[in-house]
Scaffold this motif. Structure first.
Motif, short mmCIF file in Angstrom:
data_model
loop_
_atom_site.label_atom_id
_atom_site.label_comp_id
_atom_site.label_asym_id
_atom_site.label_seq_id
_atom_site.Cartn_x
_atom_site.Cartn_y
_atom_site.Cartn_z
N GLU A 125 -3.05 -0.51 11.04
CA GLU A 125 -4.17 -0.50 11.03
C GLU A 125 -5.21 0.13 12.21
O GLU A 125 -5.70 1.17 12.18
CB GLU A 125 -5.05 -1.52 10.80
N ALA A 137 0.72 -1.20 0.20
CA ALA A 137 -0.11 -0.13 0.12
C ALA A 137 0.87 1.30 0.05
O ALA A 137 1.40 1.68 0.86
CB ALA A 137 -1.05 0.03 1.21
N VAL A 184 -12.81 4.66 6.64
CA VAL A 184 -11.99 4.85 7.77
C VAL A 184 -13.09 5.09 9.13
O VAL A 184 -12.66 4.61 10.28
CB VAL A 184 -10.97 5.82 7.67
N ALA A 240 -8.66 3.86 0.02
CA ALA A 240 -8.79 4.31 1.37
C ALA A 240 -9.74 5.73 1.20
O ALA A 240 -9.57 6.47 0.45
CB ALA A 240 -7.66 4.75 1.84
N ALA A 275 -14.68 1.95 10.24
CA ALA A 275 -13.89 1.08 10.93
C ALA A 275 -13.15 1.76 12.25
O ALA A 275 -13.04 0.87 13.27
CB ALA A 275 -12.48 1.23 9.93
N ALA A 278 -1.79 -1.27 7.56
CA ALA A 278 -2.15 -0.52 6.74
C ALA A 278 -1.32 -0.45 5.69
O ALA A 278 -1.72 -0.14 4.24
CB ALA A 278 -2.66 0.81 7.26
N ARG A 333 -5.95 3.76 7.14
CA ARG A 333 -5.73 3.19 5.98
C ARG A 333 -4.98 3.85 4.80
O ARG A 333 -4.79 4.96 4.84
CB ARG A 333 -7.21 2.83 5.15
#
Length: 441
Positions: free
Chosen positions: A119, A10, A145, A140, A148, A54, A135
């Motif tokens: 994360e 990522a 987010v 993302a 989450a 993440a 993220r």
């Protein structure tokens, strides 16, 4: 040797959101989540725990510091976060002592460099605790987010504020590497190199495998270290479920904040006494020892010269750092640096310091490679965190161990100079095992 990026997960942008939560046990937080797991705590009161991935990077080779920085710069090029500073997203991780380190027992899962944007991050400063969810990548989104974060908050608030650390696992036996005879031979070889003029100082280390009566929980071991060594930097890096590197190091490698670097030269040591008067007598012996003052002075001079490459340096007054089982000579050093300086630039400039390597640096590294009969891994190497601005703090991975199931491998070392006595050096190394060993027995 060129630097090689290993696993990278990522790229940016980074999206993060935070909320304040009730105080919660970091051990319960880490136990409730899958690896990787991280914990960092410093004497100034900051505690950070991270779990999950993440985004992450690994690197090896002589350019590994630059590789990690370049990746982090790209990752943080666009950050969607406007929460409190204490809760800001951080990359947590560290480096191996040698840039060509290859993971292998007991260091399975520990590459030559690894940093993770968790994360979920739990950060405590003063009486405030903040939960951050992050993220990274094109998928993302702020809405994702925030959802989450709501789920993570519900899970975290169900965790206890306190978690008993349980009984010590007990030690059934220990195995040193090298043994005392081999250690003595190695020290004498180093002394011969010093006498020949090839070397001024080298730090030789040893490993001690402790076989346990019961499996150890690294998080509980770290908590016991916190209770006894609150004035130290405490850390835990668990890249997998099977092993964790942890310790309570007295040595700050570097802090960079708002253009100011803080570090310390820590070298030379004596034990603690049975009374304040005995403590004072030992501290005075530490201050008056020509050998130890010379050893510590070499470290001060070398660190100051290296930092001059980055900015204007100021050296503080020498003092004595008193811990629960040992006392060290200590000199604070600071530097004013430009806004383009990243904490990884400072780390790359300083590592390895003469306190964990020796002088001249190349000759000391060669001696360590040729003499030590075990893999240092992340022992005596930089471990810590940094943020999107390039600010952060790193400690030196001392008073440390790798914990895995029913065994723990501890590490300790000592500086060898011209008038070192092998027997005295062996005894001093054993003293440095005590912070971790005491919490196992």
């Amino acid at each position: 040797m060129s630097s090689l990026a290993g696993e990278t997960t990522a790229d940016g942008p980074v999206v993060a959101r935070s909320c304040r939560v009730a105080d919660v046990s970091y051990r319960a937080f880490l136990a409730a989540r899958d690896a990787p797991g991280f914990h960092w705590a410093d004497p100034d009161g900051l505690e950070v725990s991270g779990a999950g991935t993440a985004a992450a990077v690994t690197a090896s080779g002589e350019d590994r510091f630059a590789t990690v920085r370049a990746w982090a710069d790209d990752l943080f090029d666009a950050v969607d976060y406007d929460g409190p500073e204490a809760a800001r997203p951080r990359l947590l991780g560290g480096f191996a002592f040698f840039d060509d380190h290859e993971p292998g027992a007991p260091w399975t899962g520990f590459p030559a460099a690894q940093f993770v944007l968790p994360e979920c991050q739990l950060a405590s400063v003063g009486d405030e605790t903040w939960l951050t969810v992050a993220r990274a990548g094109e998928d993302a989104t702020a809405a994702g987010v925030e959802r989450a974060l709501a789920d993570a908050r519900e899970a975290v608030e169900s965790l206890p504020a306190m978690r008993p650390s349980g009984p010590r696992p007990g030690v059934s036996g220990t195995t040193p590497t090298p043994g005392r005879d081999e250690w003595t031979t190695g020290v004498r070889d180093a002394l011969a190199r010093i006498e020949a003029g090839d070397l001024r100082k080298v730090v030789l280390a040893t490993a001690l495998r402790a076989d346990l009566d019961a499996p150890v929980d690294p998080r509980d071991l770290l908590e016991r270290l916190r209770q006894r060594y609150s004035q130290c930097f405490r850390f835990l890096v668990a890249p997998t479920e099977s092993a964790a590197f942890l310790g309570a190091t007295p040595e700050r490698l570097a802090t960079l904040r708002d253009g100011r670097v803080e570090t310390v030269a820590l070298a030379g040591s004596v034990g603690r006494g049975d009374s304040p008067a005995e403590d004072a007598r030992l501290a005075e012996r530490l201050r008056e020892s020509d050998k130890l003052r010379h050893e510590q002075g070499v470290v001060v001079d070398t660190i100051a010269r290296r930092l001059e490459e980055l900015g204007e340096v100021a050296v503080g007054d020498r003092g004595v750092r008193t811990l629960s089982n040992i006392q060290h000579l200590e000199t604070p050093i600071s530097a004013a640096v430009g806004e383009e300086t990243h904490v990884l630039d400072v780390v790359a400039t300083l590592h390895p310091t003469p306190a964990v390597n020796g002088l001249p640096p190349a000759a000391a590294l060669d001696t360590i490679r040729e003499t030590e009969a075990f893999e240092r891994g992340w022992y005596a190497a930089p471990v810590g965190w940094f943020d999107a601005d390039g600010d952060g703090t790193f400690g030196v991975g001392l008073r440390s161990a790798v914990a895995s199931g029913d065994s723990v491998t501890l590490f300790a070392g000592n500086g060898i100079v011209a008038d070192s006595d092998p027997d005295d050096e062996w005894d001093e190394v054993q003293l440095k095992y005590r912070p971790v060993l005491d919490e196992l027995e």
